[in-house]
Design a protein around this motif. Sequence first.
Motif, PDB file in Angstrom:
ATOM      1  N   GLU A  91       3.346 -14.365  -3.171  1.00  0.00           N
ATOM      2  CA  GLU A  91       4.650 -14.752  -2.623  1.00  0.00           C
ATOM      3  C   GLU A  91       5.536 -15.293  -3.736  1.00  0.00           C
ATOM      4  N   LEU A  92       6.567 -14.503  -4.092  1.00  0.00           N
ATOM      5  CA  LEU A  92       7.505 -14.890  -5.139  1.00  0.00           C
ATOM      6  C   LEU A  92       8.944 -14.826  -4.636  1.00  0.00           C
ATOM      7  N   THR A  93       9.117 -14.734  -3.324  1.00  0.00           N
ATOM      8  CA  THR A  93      10.447 -14.582  -2.732  1.00  0.00           C
ATOM      9  C   THR A  93      11.348 -15.772  -3.058  1.00  0.00           C
ATOM     10  N   GLY A  94      12.644 -15.473  -3.257  1.00  0.00           N
ATOM     11  CA  GLY A  94      13.630 -16.532  -3.426  1.00  0.00           C
ATOM     12  C   GLY A  94      13.642 -17.157  -4.798  1.00  0.00           C
ATOM     13  N   ASN A  95      13.543 -16.318  -5.840  1.00  0.00           N
ATOM     14  CA  ASN A  95      13.667 -16.773  -7.218  1.00  0.00           C
ATOM     15  C   ASN A  95      14.707 -15.904  -7.921  1.00  0.00           C
ATOM     16  N   SER A  96      14.617 -15.811  -9.231  1.00  0.00           N
ATOM     17  CA  SER A  96      15.530 -14.953  -9.993  1.00  0.00           C
ATOM     18  C   SER A  96      14.751 -14.038 -10.922  1.00  0.00           C
ATOM     19  N   PHE A  97      13.584 -13.575 -10.469  1.00  0.00           N
ATOM     20  CA  PHE A  97      12.790 -12.655 -11.282  1.00  0.00           C
ATOM     21  C   PHE A  97      13.551 -11.340 -11.450  1.00  0.00           C
ATOM     22  N   SER A  98      13.372 -10.705 -12.609  1.00  0.00           N
ATOM     23  CA  SER A  98      14.045  -9.450 -12.907  1.00  0.00           C
ATOM     24  C   SER A  98      13.049  -8.474 -13.535  1.00  0.00           C
ATOM     25  N   GLY A  99      13.523  -7.276 -13.858  1.00  0.00           N
ATOM     26  CA  GLY A  99      12.652  -6.252 -14.431  1.00  0.00           C
ATOM     27  C   GLY A  99      12.080  -5.338 -13.366  1.00  0.00           C
ATOM     28  N   PHE A 100      11.202  -4.449 -13.791  1.00  0.00           N
ATOM     29  CA  PHE A 100      10.617  -3.458 -12.894  1.00  0.00           C
ATOM     30  C   PHE A 100       9.481  -4.058 -12.057  1.00  0.00           C
ATOM     31  N   ILE A 101       9.369  -3.562 -10.827  1.00  0.00           N
ATOM     32  CA  ILE A 101       8.156  -3.805 -10.044  1.00  0.00           C
ATOM     33  C   ILE A 101       7.137  -2.778 -10.528  1.00  0.00           C
ATOM     34  N   PRO A 102       6.025  -3.202 -11.122  1.00  0.00           N
ATOM     35  CA  PRO A 102       5.156  -2.249 -11.810  1.00  0.00           C
ATOM     36  C   PRO A 102       4.231  -1.477 -10.878  1.00  0.00           C
ATOM     37  N   ASP A 103       3.852  -0.278 -11.323  1.00  0.00           N
ATOM     38  CA  ASP A 103       2.885   0.523 -10.576  1.00  0.00           C
ATOM     39  C   ASP A 103       1.488  -0.084 -10.625  1.00  0.00           C
ATOM     40  N   THR A 104       1.296  -1.107 -11.471  1.00  0.00           N
ATOM     41  CA  THR A 104      -0.010  -1.766 -11.537  1.00  0.00           C
ATOM     42  C   THR A 104      -0.319  -2.558 -10.272  1.00  0.00           C
ATOM     43  N   LEU A 105       0.595  -2.534  -9.295  1.00  0.00           N
ATOM     44  CA  LEU A 105       0.254  -3.043  -7.962  1.00  0.00           C
ATOM     45  C   LEU A 105      -0.989  -2.352  -7.415  1.00  0.00           C
ATOM     46  N   VAL A 106      -1.267  -1.169  -7.949  1.00  0.00           N
ATOM     47  CA  VAL A 106      -2.426  -0.399  -7.500  1.00  0.00           C
ATOM     48  C   VAL A 106      -3.726  -1.173  -7.714  1.00  0.00           C
ATOM     49  N   ASN A 107      -3.715  -2.152  -8.635  1.00  0.00           N
ATOM     50  CA  ASN A 107      -4.922  -2.936  -8.919  1.00  0.00           C
ATOM     51  C   ASN A 107      -5.233  -3.966  -7.833  1.00  0.00           C
ATOM     52  N   LEU A 108      -4.245  -4.264  -6.996  1.00  0.00           N
ATOM     53  CA  LEU A 108      -4.422  -5.330  -5.997  1.00  0.00           C
ATOM     54  C   LEU A 108      -4.956  -4.732  -4.706  1.00  0.00           C
ATOM     55  N   ARG A 109      -6.214  -4.382  -4.713  1.00  0.00           N
ATOM     56  CA  ARG A 109      -6.843  -3.670  -3.594  1.00  0.00           C
ATOM     57  C   ARG A 109      -6.992  -4.545  -2.349  1.00  0.00           C
ATOM     58  N   ASN A 110      -6.967  -5.862  -2.528  1.00  0.00           N
ATOM     59  CA  ASN A 110      -7.164  -6.773  -1.395  1.00  0.00           C
ATOM     60  C   ASN A 110      -5.864  -7.372  -0.889  1.00  0.00           C
ATOM     61  N   LEU A 111      -4.732  -6.913  -1.411  1.00  0.00           N
ATOM     62  CA  LEU A 111      -3.453  -7.529  -1.096  1.00  0.00           C
ATOM     63  C   LEU A 111      -3.069  -7.314   0.365  1.00  0.00           C
ATOM     64  N   GLU A 112      -2.834  -8.407   1.076  1.00  0.00           N
ATOM     65  CA  GLU A 112      -2.370  -8.354   2.463  1.00  0.00           C
ATOM     66  C   GLU A 112      -0.899  -8.720   2.580  1.00  0.00           C
ATOM     67  N   HIS A 113      -0.434  -9.613   1.741  1.00  0.00           N
ATOM     68  CA  HIS A 113       0.912 -10.182   1.852  1.00  0.00           C
ATOM     69  C   HIS A 113       1.603 -10.042   0.504  1.00  0.00           C
ATOM     70  N   LEU A 114       2.695  -9.251   0.456  1.00  0.00           N
ATOM     71  CA  LEU A 114       3.483  -9.092  -0.758  1.00  0.00           C
ATOM     72  C   LEU A 114       4.906  -9.554  -0.487  1.00  0.00           C
ATOM     73  N   GLY A 115       5.306 -10.660  -1.092  1.00  0.00           N
ATOM     74  CA  GLY A 115       6.652 -11.186  -0.924  1.00  0.00           C
ATOM     75  C   GLY A 115       7.381 -11.236  -2.252  1.00  0.00           C
ATOM     76  N   LEU A 116       8.289 -10.268  -2.455  1.00  0.00           N
ATOM     77  CA  LEU A 116       9.074 -10.214  -3.690  1.00  0.00           C
ATOM     78  C   LEU A 116      10.573 -10.241  -3.395  1.00  0.00           C
TER      79      LEU A 116
END
Length: 232
Positions: A91-116
């Motif tokens: 959960e990283l919602t509500g910040n000022s992060f920038s750049g690309f959302i990487p394809d390495t999300l593929v490594n998070l096999r157990n991810l249930e909640h993605l907040g960007l």
Amino acid sequence: EIPHEIGNLPNLEVLGIDENHLVGDVPNTIFNMSTLKALSLLNNTLSGSLPSSSKNLIGLPNIERLNLGLNNLSGRIPGFIFNASKLFLLELTGNSFSGFIPDTLVNLRNLEHLGLGYNYLTSSTPELSFLSSLANSSSSKYIVLAENPLNGVLPSSIGNLPITLEEIYLQNCKIRGNIPKEIGNLVNLTTLHLGNNQLSGSIPITVGRLNTLQGLGLENNKLEGPIPDDLC
């Protein structure tokens, strides 16, 4: 500020300092705590960037829950986060992060909640390829990417996302093109928000397969044609 000495606690597994008035940066020492399983700093006034991956950074290899939402953090999301294979809540919602959302999300096999959501994140390809990476997370339930300048089209591979998915928030992301008919594969969706984009074409009749849907947001787009009977 968060004292850097917290990193000296060699057995710490859970660190929660939510809803306070913390300021300053997140100490690099925290990201060298190999025992840490849960880190939550939600809703403070933390600023600065997170440390980038380096040979001197362990990078939370056992982290399962990481919540840094609602702060003033900026810069790129460091790569070590997307290598944390045990992570099920990010959960990283509500910040000022920038750049690309990487394809390495593929490594998070157990991810249930993605907040960007509510950052300045973009896609490295017009086809939002990072969405295809999420197909590897077999138990995903919640995806929030709203209010990011993704500036792409929804790929047909969105239909390959896990059937466990319940909520998708993609409003105000500068998404154009058609709504792919494959969206109808996500039969356990309860919420689908695609409003305030530049979507065109018609509403696919496959939306009628989403029998558990409770919220559908398509407002402020360029959609045309009839509202399909299947929607009812």
